[in-house]
Design a protein around this motif. Sequence first.
Motif, PDB file in Angstrom:
ATOM      1  N   LYS A  93      20.259  97.652  71.643  1.00  0.00           N
ATOM      2  CA  LYS A  93      19.642  96.449  72.195  1.00  0.00           C
ATOM      3  C   LYS A  93      18.990  95.565  71.137  1.00  0.00           C
ATOM      4  N   GLY A  94      19.523  95.571  69.932  1.00  0.00           N
ATOM      5  CA  GLY A  94      19.047  94.672  68.896  1.00  0.00           C
ATOM      6  C   GLY A  94      17.785  95.114  68.178  1.00  0.00           C
ATOM      7  N   PHE A  95      17.298  96.317  68.460  1.00  0.00           N
ATOM      8  CA  PHE A  95      16.115  96.822  67.780  1.00  0.00           C
ATOM      9  C   PHE A  95      16.466  97.397  66.416  1.00  0.00           C
ATOM     10  N   GLU A  96      15.513  97.346  65.512  1.00  0.00           N
ATOM     11  CA  GLU A  96      15.652  97.981  64.214  1.00  0.00           C
ATOM     12  C   GLU A  96      14.285  98.492  63.772  1.00  0.00           C
ATOM     13  N   ALA A  97      14.300  99.422  62.838  1.00  0.00           N
ATOM     14  CA  ALA A  97      13.043  99.956  62.312  1.00  0.00           C
ATOM     15  C   ALA A  97      13.217 100.202  60.824  1.00  0.00           C
ATOM     16  N   GLU A  98      12.124 100.052  60.104  1.00  0.00           N
ATOM     17  CA  GLU A  98      12.154 100.249  58.660  1.00  0.00           C
ATOM     18  C   GLU A  98      11.233 101.392  58.276  1.00  0.00           C
ATOM     19  N   PHE A  99      11.796 102.350  57.564  1.00  0.00           N
ATOM     20  CA  PHE A  99      11.037 103.487  57.047  1.00  0.00           C
ATOM     21  C   PHE A  99      10.509 103.110  55.670  1.00  0.00           C
ATOM     22  N   ILE A 100       9.170 103.119  55.505  1.00  0.00           N
ATOM     23  CA  ILE A 100       8.567 102.890  54.200  1.00  0.00           C
ATOM     24  C   ILE A 100       7.823 104.166  53.835  1.00  0.00           C
ATOM     25  N   LYS A 101       8.447 104.955  52.960  1.00  0.00           N
ATOM     26  CA  LYS A 101       7.931 106.287  52.659  1.00  0.00           C
ATOM     27  C   LYS A 101       6.534 106.232  52.047  1.00  0.00           C
ATOM     28  N   SER A 102       6.315 105.247  51.162  1.00  0.00           N
ATOM     29  CA  SER A 102       5.034 105.166  50.460  1.00  0.00           C
ATOM     30  C   SER A 102       3.889 104.837  51.400  1.00  0.00           C
ATOM     31  N   LYS A 103       4.206 104.229  52.525  1.00  0.00           N
ATOM     32  CA  LYS A 103       3.178 103.859  53.498  1.00  0.00           C
ATOM     33  C   LYS A 103       3.179 104.781  54.716  1.00  0.00           C
ATOM     34  N   PHE A 104       4.064 105.764  54.742  1.00  0.00           N
ATOM     35  CA  PHE A 104       4.196 106.657  55.897  1.00  0.00           C
ATOM     36  C   PHE A 104       4.325 105.825  57.171  1.00  0.00           C
ATOM     37  N   SER A 105       5.150 104.796  57.093  1.00  0.00           N
ATOM     38  CA  SER A 105       5.276 103.907  58.248  1.00  0.00           C
ATOM     39  C   SER A 105       6.719 103.817  58.721  1.00  0.00           C
ATOM     40  N   PHE A 106       6.855 103.489  59.982  1.00  0.00           N
ATOM     41  CA  PHE A 106       8.180 103.350  60.597  1.00  0.00           C
ATOM     42  C   PHE A 106       8.036 102.307  61.703  1.00  0.00           C
ATOM     43  N   ASN A 107       7.900 101.046  61.308  1.00  0.00           N
ATOM     44  CA  ASN A 107       7.640  99.972  62.263  1.00  0.00           C
ATOM     45  C   ASN A 107       8.914  99.523  62.967  1.00  0.00           C
ATOM     46  N   LEU A 108       8.759  99.198  64.223  1.00  0.00           N
ATOM     47  CA  LEU A 108       9.868  98.751  65.059  1.00  0.00           C
ATOM     48  C   LEU A 108       9.885  97.233  65.116  1.00  0.00           C
ATOM     49  N   ARG A 109      11.066  96.637  65.045  1.00  0.00           N
ATOM     50  CA  ARG A 109      11.175  95.175  65.066  1.00  0.00           C
ATOM     51  C   ARG A 109      12.324  94.725  65.952  1.00  0.00           C
ATOM     52  N   LYS A 110      12.142  93.509  66.460  1.00  0.00           N
ATOM     53  CA  LYS A 110      13.239  92.831  67.147  1.00  0.00           C
ATOM     54  C   LYS A 110      13.014  91.340  66.954  1.00  0.00           C
ATOM     55  N   PRO A 111      14.022  90.600  66.515  1.00  0.00           N
ATOM     56  CA  PRO A 111      13.811  89.190  66.175  1.00  0.00           C
ATOM     57  C   PRO A 111      13.499  88.298  67.373  1.00  0.00           C
ATOM     58  N   SER A 112      14.057  88.657  68.544  1.00  0.00           N
ATOM     59  CA  SER A 112      13.885  87.795  69.707  1.00  0.00           C
ATOM     60  C   SER A 112      13.886  88.666  70.960  1.00  0.00           C
ATOM     61  N   VAL A 113      12.715  88.811  71.584  1.00  0.00           N
ATOM     62  CA  VAL A 113      12.624  89.717  72.726  1.00  0.00           C
ATOM     63  C   VAL A 113      13.093  89.039  74.003  1.00  0.00           C
ATOM     64  N   GLN A 114      13.494  89.891  74.959  1.00  0.00           N
ATOM     65  CA  GLN A 114      13.910  89.419  76.274  1.00  0.00           C
ATOM     66  C   GLN A 114      13.000  90.046  77.319  1.00  0.00           C
TER      67      GLN A 114
END
Lengths: 114, 118
Positions: free
Chosen positions: A61-82
């Motif tokens: 459904k157009g979602f993506e997430a970026e793993f940033i190891k140095s920040k222990f983060s895994f943020n979820l993104r979507k450019p245009s929500v419905q």
Amino acid sequence: AQSVSQHNHHVILSEAASLELGCNYSYGGTVNLFWYVQYPGQHLQLLLKYFSGDPLVKGIKGFEAEFIKSKFSFNLRKPSVQWSDTAEYFCAVGGYSSASKIIFGSGTRLSIRP
Amino acid sequence: GAGVSQTPSNKVTEKGKYVELRCDPISGHTALYWYRQSLGQGPEFLIYFQGTGAADDSGLPNDRFFAVRPEGSVSTLKIQRTERGDSAVYLCASSERRLAGGYQDTQYFGPGTRLTVL
């Protein structure tokens, strides 16, 4: 201790707005990372997951997430929500194993205004 | 194909009673998990089975909670002497177990059993 923190308890957006949901985790060693979604009245279902390789993971459904190891983060993104993205979103971390318990965050409720 | 099923969907009981919650995993899935989700929280791990044996029961809150999976398929979560604090949605999940090092197989969740202890 193993834990997952989701920074936003409730996010309200208008349709077509961009989305970013924050997630930080604490876990010793190599991990598998997940985002699960629960639409109103439905089961928890997997949105996307990361194990290794490209830290930018694309899901359904157009979602993506970026793993940033140095920040222990895994943020979820979507450019245009419905409007249909209205749901509860859970970030989670699992161990380095084909089968392992998953530690979930407390969830972020996403409400989309039509 | 059929997903994970759980019965009953709702269970209301009185404090001090015994309850059993059932989970039918996806056919062929060897790993089975129980989680508990309280209002406003994410699922909390209780126990995980690999086949018939409990591979990790570190999440069971106390000895009132017990789970079995005698034939490696259906599992039953048993709660003795229920307390009001046990009220929650109990979720079951299952996954295949492939011998791919480190890569965690997707857990497929059932609809849950909503337990209310009066």
